[in-house]
Scaffold this active site. Structure first.
Site, short mmCIF file in Angstrom:
data_model
loop_
_atom_site.label_atom_id
_atom_site.label_comp_id
_atom_site.label_asym_id
_atom_site.label_seq_id
_atom_site.Cartn_x
_atom_site.Cartn_y
_atom_site.Cartn_z
N CYS A 276 -0.57 1.49 7.25
CA CYS A 276 -1.08 1.69 5.89
C CYS A 276 -2.43 2.40 5.92
O CYS A 276 -2.70 3.27 5.08
CB CYS A 276 -1.17 0.37 5.16
N CYS B 90 -2.79 -2.68 7.47
CA CYS B 90 -2.37 -2.54 8.86
C CYS B 90 -2.62 -1.09 9.30
O CYS B 90 -3.00 -0.24 8.50
CB CYS B 90 -0.90 -2.91 9.02
N GLU C 231 0.83 -1.21 0.00
CA GLU C 231 0.00 0.00 0.00
C GLU C 231 0.86 1.26 0.00
O GLU C 231 0.58 2.21 -0.74
CB GLU C 231 -0.91 0.05 1.24
#
EC number: 3.5.4.33
Length: 151
Positions: free
Chosen positions: A86, A83, A55
């Protein structure tokens, strides 16, 4: 404009990441006209960079292409729930929509864990769609980690 999933490109990036020995996560960013502007797979080991998630790499490339730190109207397709790091970058980039495949109960930051977009300090909340090609994404992860356990 008709919805078109770009998850197959993200899955291809995830497969390439696995072939490099990286956790198989791939991402694609699409501009408001539906054109792919960036795609990447994880490169944390290769680049010796804990922030080199798929990402983050796609956000950096898309921002460079747009010559802007923000990507309003853009969509991100990623094979695994982002996560917390990101998800925060997605919010900072003002990405309009996030489509992800597999859920990540252990390290996710959207529907699990930190739930970044639900936090009162989150400045921008994208539309989130989960389960897009989720079985295929989960299978890639399962096989990758199974192979590691068998070694």
């Amino acid at each position: 404009m008709t919805f078109k999933s770009h998850m197959q490109i993200a899955l291809d990036e995830a497969r390439k990441a696995a072939a490099r020995g990286e956790v198989p996560v791939g991402a694609v960013i699409v501009d408001p006209h539906g054109q792919v502007v960036a795609q990447a797979g994880n490169r944390t080991r290769e680049l010796h960079d804990p922030t080199a998630h798929a990402e983050i790499l796609t956000i950096r490339a898309a921002c460079e292409a747009a010559q802007s730190e923000r990507l309003p109207g853009y969509s991100l397709y990623v094979t695994l729930e982002p996560c917390a790091m990101c998800a925060t970058a997605i919010s900072a980039a003002r990405i309009a929509r996030v489509y992800y495949g597999a859920s990540d109960p252990k390290s996710g930051g959207v529907a699990h864990g930190a739930r970044v977009f639900s936090h009162p300090q989150c400045h921008h909340v994208p539309e989130v769609y989960d389960g897009i090609a989720g079985d295929a994404a989960q299978q890639l992860l399962r096989f990758f980690f199974q192979d590691r356990r068998d070694i």
